[in-house]
Design a protein around this motif. Structure first.
Motif, short mmCIF file in Angstrom:
data_model
loop_
_atom_site.label_atom_id
_atom_site.label_comp_id
_atom_site.label_asym_id
_atom_site.label_seq_id
_atom_site.Cartn_x
_atom_site.Cartn_y
_atom_site.Cartn_z
N ASN A 44 0.86 -1.46 -0.17
CA ASN A 44 0.08 -0.18 0.28
C ASN A 44 0.78 0.94 0.39
O ASN A 44 1.67 1.55 1.41
CB ASN A 44 -0.80 -0.57 0.71
N ALA A 45 1.63 1.60 -1.27
CA ALA A 45 1.91 2.48 -1.55
C ALA A 45 1.38 3.91 -1.64
O ALA A 45 0.81 3.72 -2.45
CB ALA A 45 3.56 2.54 -2.12
N TYR A 46 2.24 4.97 -1.24
CA TYR A 46 1.84 6.31 -1.42
C TYR A 46 3.56 7.80 -1.83
O TYR A 46 4.47 6.21 -1.31
CB TYR A 46 1.14 7.44 -0.78
N LYS A 47 2.67 8.80 -2.45
CA LYS A 47 4.17 9.32 -2.39
C LYS A 47 4.60 9.58 -1.61
O LYS A 47 4.42 10.71 -1.28
CB LYS A 47 3.96 10.42 -3.31
N THR A 83 4.85 4.32 2.18
CA THR A 83 4.45 3.46 1.72
C THR A 83 3.98 2.55 3.51
O THR A 83 4.76 2.43 4.47
CB THR A 83 5.66 2.22 1.69
N LYS A 110 8.80 5.84 5.82
CA LYS A 110 9.01 7.18 5.42
C LYS A 110 10.05 7.17 4.96
O LYS A 110 10.96 7.22 4.73
CB LYS A 110 8.40 8.07 6.39
N THR A 133 0.86 20.47 2.97
CA THR A 133 -0.08 18.73 2.63
C THR A 133 1.16 18.18 2.13
O THR A 133 0.47 16.83 2.11
CB THR A 133 -0.72 18.88 1.38
N ASN A 134 2.49 18.37 1.97
CA ASN A 134 3.04 17.28 1.25
C ASN A 134 3.98 16.92 3.12
O ASN A 134 4.91 16.93 3.50
CB ASN A 134 4.48 18.00 0.69
N ILE A 137 -0.91 12.98 4.35
CA ILE A 137 -1.41 11.70 3.59
C ILE A 137 -2.20 10.18 4.36
O ILE A 137 -3.44 10.01 3.43
CB ILE A 137 -0.19 10.68 2.53
N LEU A 138 -1.72 10.29 5.02
CA LEU A 138 -2.38 9.19 5.93
C LEU A 138 -4.20 9.73 6.02
O LEU A 138 -4.77 8.36 6.54
CB LEU A 138 -1.34 8.30 7.51
N HIS A 188 -6.03 8.77 3.69
CA HIS A 188 -5.76 7.17 2.92
C HIS A 188 -7.02 6.88 4.39
O HIS A 188 -8.45 6.17 3.74
CB HIS A 188 -4.74 6.59 4.07
N ARG A 206 -10.62 7.70 2.80
CA ARG A 206 -10.94 7.33 2.06
C ARG A 206 -12.54 5.53 2.48
O ARG A 206 -13.19 5.36 1.91
CB ARG A 206 -9.93 6.75 1.24
#
Length: 304
Positions: free
Chosen positions: A84-87, A90, A103, A117-118, A123-124, A127, A130
């Motif tokens: 389960n990877a994001y930019k 992971t 990270k 935002t970065n 990001i989580l 996640h 959703r």
């Protein structure tokens, strides 16, 4: 006449994959080449790519992953689940209470005044929302932006509070890899000092117990060249910038760490990586252990 066996009844049940015990520290590829003589290096790279190599219950895909004595390696019969990877990160573990991530360097843990935002937190948050629009994440501890590796987030206030309150006893192992300048005169040892932060946000080290919090760092040289050392660092305490300051105290600052005395940056990043994290789950009581791959830029400095 008896009915025709169903496809499920005809399916052959495969025996469990044999476990191979690591007898001496080595890179994963070297270990697998020796243990699997019927497979060539390309075969093994395919197994790694497909998530079929498991070390102590965790899927490993990096050929240069460092193995420690006593670990168990197995080869899955089937391809492993997709990661389960994001930019920038992971997810290596997730349940209803916690998320553990790997990270990348350059990603902030949480927002700053200039960057919202970065961040791993942003990001989580997306996640979990959703899955459930009302869901939240809570940061348990931080890594510096330019440090890569393992971090833990909680998915409830309760899990965060329990883990933070028991952090010193719940964490069984917290190991980093550091690339430092020069060759350490003593290849292993322990550093003790008291750390305090200045108004300029620089951490200072002192032997005076009245000047800051006690910090204890254990270190061991794993590899070295004439210019650099790859050092395994185990934290007994977890103070801000502890490893960076203690490596400076030794006279061997971490590469790329201009703030704490580094003069070189051969890998284009801070040479610090949160490598291994082992802790007791605050809700289930389960013992969890995660180990990431050695960053390629680190390994590249010490390749033969």
């Amino acid at each position: 006449m008896p009915g025709k066996p169903s496809p499920r009844s005809q399916r052959k049940v495969l025996p469990p994959a044999p476990r191979m015990v690591v007898k001496e520290a080595s890179e994963l590829m070297s270990f697998l080449v020796a243990q699997l003589p019927h497979k060539n290096r390309n075969n093994i790279k395919t197994l790694l790519r497909d998530g079929q190599i498991v070390v102590d219950g965790q899927t490993v895909t990096q050929y240069n992953h460092l193995l420690q004595v006593g670990q168990q390696v197995e080869v899955r019969r089937e391809k492993g689940p997709a990661t389960n990877a994001y930019k920038g990160l992971t997810i290596v573990f997730e349940d209803e209470h916690l998320i553990v991530i790997d990270k990348q360097e350059g990603l902030l843990s949480i927002a700053t005044d200039t960057q919202k935002t970065n961040t791993a937190y942003y990001i989580l948050s997306g996640h979990v929302k959703r899955q459930n629009p009302a869901a939240k994440v809570f940061i348990v501890h931080r890594l510096d932006r330019d440090t890569s590796g393992l971090m833990v987030f909680a998915k409830s206030e309760q899990a965060k509070k329990l883990l933070q309150e028991s952090w010193q006893t719940a964490v069984e192992q917290r190991t980093y890899l550091a690339v430092t300048e020069g060759v350490l005169k003593q290849p292993e040892g322990t550093i003790r000092s008291y750390l305090q932060e200045s108004k300029a946000l620089v951490i200072y080290s002192s032997q005076n117990p009245n000047e800051g919090q006690l910090a204890i760092t254990h270190y061991q040289t794993l590899k070295q060249t004439s210019r650099y050392s790859l050092v395994k660092v185990d934290l007994e305490t977890g103070r801000k910038n502890q490893i960076r300051v203690h490596m400076q105290d030794l006279g061997h600052p971490i590469v790329g760490d201009i703030k704490y005395g580094a003069r070189t940056n051969p890998i284009g990043r801070l040479g610090l990586h949160a490598w291994v994290l082992s802790f007791t789950h605050p809700i289930t009581g389960e013992s969890l252990r995660y180990q990431t791959a050695v960053p390629r830029k680190f390994a590249g400095l010490f390749s033969e």
